[in-house]
Design a protein around this motif. Structure first.
Motif, PDB file in Angstrom:
ATOM      1  N   UNK A 154       2.723   6.447   3.988  1.00 51.91           N
ATOM      2  CA  UNK A 154       1.992   6.440   2.719  1.00 51.91           C
ATOM      3  C   UNK A 154       1.549   7.855   2.355  1.00 51.91           C
ATOM      4  N   UNK A 155       1.310   8.063   1.084  1.00 46.51           N
ATOM      5  CA  UNK A 155       0.697   9.312   0.636  1.00 46.51           C
ATOM      6  C   UNK A 155      -0.703   9.417   1.248  1.00 46.51           C
ATOM      7  N   UNK A 156      -1.118  10.620   1.534  1.00 43.23           N
ATOM      8  CA  UNK A 156      -2.468  10.855   2.027  1.00 43.23           C
ATOM      9  C   UNK A 156      -3.307  11.620   1.003  1.00 43.23           C
ATOM     10  N   UNK A 157      -2.714  11.831  -0.168  1.00 43.37           N
ATOM     11  CA  UNK A 157      -3.368  12.585  -1.235  1.00 43.37           C
ATOM     12  C   UNK A 157      -2.926  11.971  -2.557  1.00 43.37           C
ATOM     13  N   UNK A 158      -3.877  11.590  -3.404  1.00 47.34           N
ATOM     14  CA  UNK A 158      -3.514  10.990  -4.692  1.00 47.34           C
ATOM     15  C   UNK A 158      -2.798  11.972  -5.607  1.00 47.34           C
ATOM     16  N   UNK A 159      -2.968  13.263  -5.343  1.00 41.42           N
ATOM     17  CA  UNK A 159      -2.313  14.290  -6.156  1.00 41.42           C
ATOM     18  C   UNK A 159      -0.977  14.728  -5.542  1.00 41.42           C
ATOM     19  N   UNK A 201       0.843  -1.195   0.000  1.00 39.16           N
ATOM     20  CA  UNK A 201       0.000   0.000   0.000  1.00 39.16           C
ATOM     21  C   UNK A 201       0.878   1.244   0.000  1.00 39.16           C
ATOM     22  N   UNK A 202       0.603   2.166  -0.923  1.00 41.76           N
ATOM     23  CA  UNK A 202       1.410   3.391  -1.005  1.00 41.76           C
ATOM     24  C   UNK A 202       0.601   4.657  -0.730  1.00 41.76           C
ATOM     25  N   UNK A 203      -0.724   4.549  -0.726  1.00 38.47           N
ATOM     26  CA  UNK A 203      -1.558   5.731  -0.450  1.00 38.47           C
ATOM     27  C   UNK A 203      -2.773   5.311   0.371  1.00 38.47           C
ATOM     28  N   UNK A 204      -3.077   6.097   1.375  1.00 37.76           N
ATOM     29  CA  UNK A 204      -4.271   5.879   2.193  1.00 37.76           C
ATOM     30  C   UNK A 204      -5.068   7.179   2.194  1.00 37.76           C
ATOM     31  N   UNK A 205      -6.268   7.111   1.665  1.00 33.90           N
ATOM     32  CA  UNK A 205      -7.112   8.300   1.606  1.00 33.90           C
ATOM     33  C   UNK A 205      -8.097   8.257   2.772  1.00 33.90           C
ATOM     34  N   UNK A 206      -8.013   9.249   3.631  1.00 31.55           N
ATOM     35  CA  UNK A 206      -8.909   9.341   4.775  1.00 31.55           C
ATOM     36  C   UNK A 206     -10.223   9.947   4.320  1.00 31.55           C
ATOM     37  N   UNK A 207     -11.207   9.084   4.150  1.00 31.57           N
ATOM     38  CA  UNK A 207     -12.529   9.555   3.744  1.00 31.57           C
ATOM     39  C   UNK A 207     -13.534   9.478   4.866  1.00 31.57           C
TER      40      UNK A 207
END
Length: 306
Positions: free
Chosen positions: A296-301, A233-239
């Motif tokens: 991990x990134x927290x933003x896909x951008x 896992x490289x990105x986790x988006x907190x939704x």
């Protein structure tokens, strides 16, 4: 044409409901953040199993009208998530849901032996990719999201969506390829949605302790074919702030999803926790800054400067 300074996210999913289950919180978050979110759905889900007895007459072996019903469910779900730009690959009804059967282990899907010639699984790859090339060149997304090479759990339409997305990614950036489809555009970052082993196990453990009981009898995440190692896992988006919208979007699909409390069940009767955090693997482009707590990134951008 979308304004060039706008963050633009393109998601490629196989059937109506896939987007809400796997990426609904992400979509709602970026809409709220002012990004332009585009959803491309590859089929109308005509072969889906129907959980509502009163609508059983829509089934493929009866009236064969489930697809048109799921189009309405999709519209309702997009209204819940705030997504205005949603399309079907090649137009509504261009590719039919291929259907699936469970493999011998009962955990991994595969194509049925009698796939129809108009199904997505039987589609010519380049022809299907060209439809997405046109969307990519019109929308000009900086980020694209789709499935991994296994389509998560092996559904043939998920695998085909992966193939189409990754092929279109390349073709869309070639200056000399199909100039009639619009000016070339190179997507900066591509992610595959993912289910980390630890998060899936937490969901299973929660269900075991739930007063109403689990929907299935899975004891370990290792029994499931769609989990990936946490290290991947490289990105986790907190939704989490948008999880109620995700749940509302999922409730828009009563023919496909049974939402009950913090859990939901699909036709395979495997209960899954609804997570506010959604996980991704970066497979194309450079990673941006990471959250020091998660690595991990927290933003896909992240890293794109927009």
């Amino acid at each position: 044409m979308v304004e060039t300074e706008t963050r633009r996210l393109l998601l490629v999913h196989a059937h109506p409901d896939d987007e809400s289950i796997g990426t609904g919180a992400t979509m709602a978050r970026y809409v709220a953040d002012g990004a332009h979110v585009t959803l491309v759905t590859c089929t109308q889900g005509e072969q889906g199993e129907i959980l509502v007895p009163e609508l059983a007459h829509l089934a493929p072996d009866q009236e064969d009208r489930l697809g048109e019903h799921r189009v309405k469910e999709l519209a309702a779900a997009m209204a819940e998530l705030g997504v205005q730009d949603y399309r079907f690959l090649g137009g509504p009804g261009r590719y039919r849901d291929s259907g699936m059967v469970w493999g011998e282990d009962g955990r991994r899907a595969q194509a049925p032996g009698d796939v129809r010639p108009d199904s997505f699984w039987a589609a010519d790859l380049r022809a299907a990719a060209d439809h997405l090339v046109e969307v990519i060149r019109e929308v000009r997304p900086q980020v694209m999201v789709t499935y991994d090479e296994n389509g998560g759990y092996g559904h043939p339409d998920h695998i085909q969506a992966h193939r189409v997305a990754m092929y279109a990614l390349i073709l869309a950036g070639v200056e000399s390829y199909r100039r009639d489809l619009g000016p070339a555009w190179r997507v900066a970052k591509v992610y595959w949605s993912a289910m980390p082993r630890s998060a899936v196990q937490r969901g299973i453990d929660l269900m075991k302790d739930a007063a109403e009981g689990p929907f299935g009898n899975v004891e370990s995440a290792d029994e499931l074919g769609f989990v990936v190692d946490d290290a991947d896992i490289t990105a986790i988006i907190d939704g989490s702030s948008w999880v109620e919208r995700k749940i509302a979007a999922m409730r828009s699909y009563p023919t496909q999803i049974d939402v009950e409390g913090p859990f939901f069940a699909l036709s395979d009767n495997i209960g899954q926790a609804i997570w506010g955090s959604e996980h991704y693997r970066l497979v194309h482009g450079m990673a941006g800054p990471v959250d020091p707590e998660t690595g991990c990134e927290s933003d896909l951008f992240a890293g794109l400067g927009i």
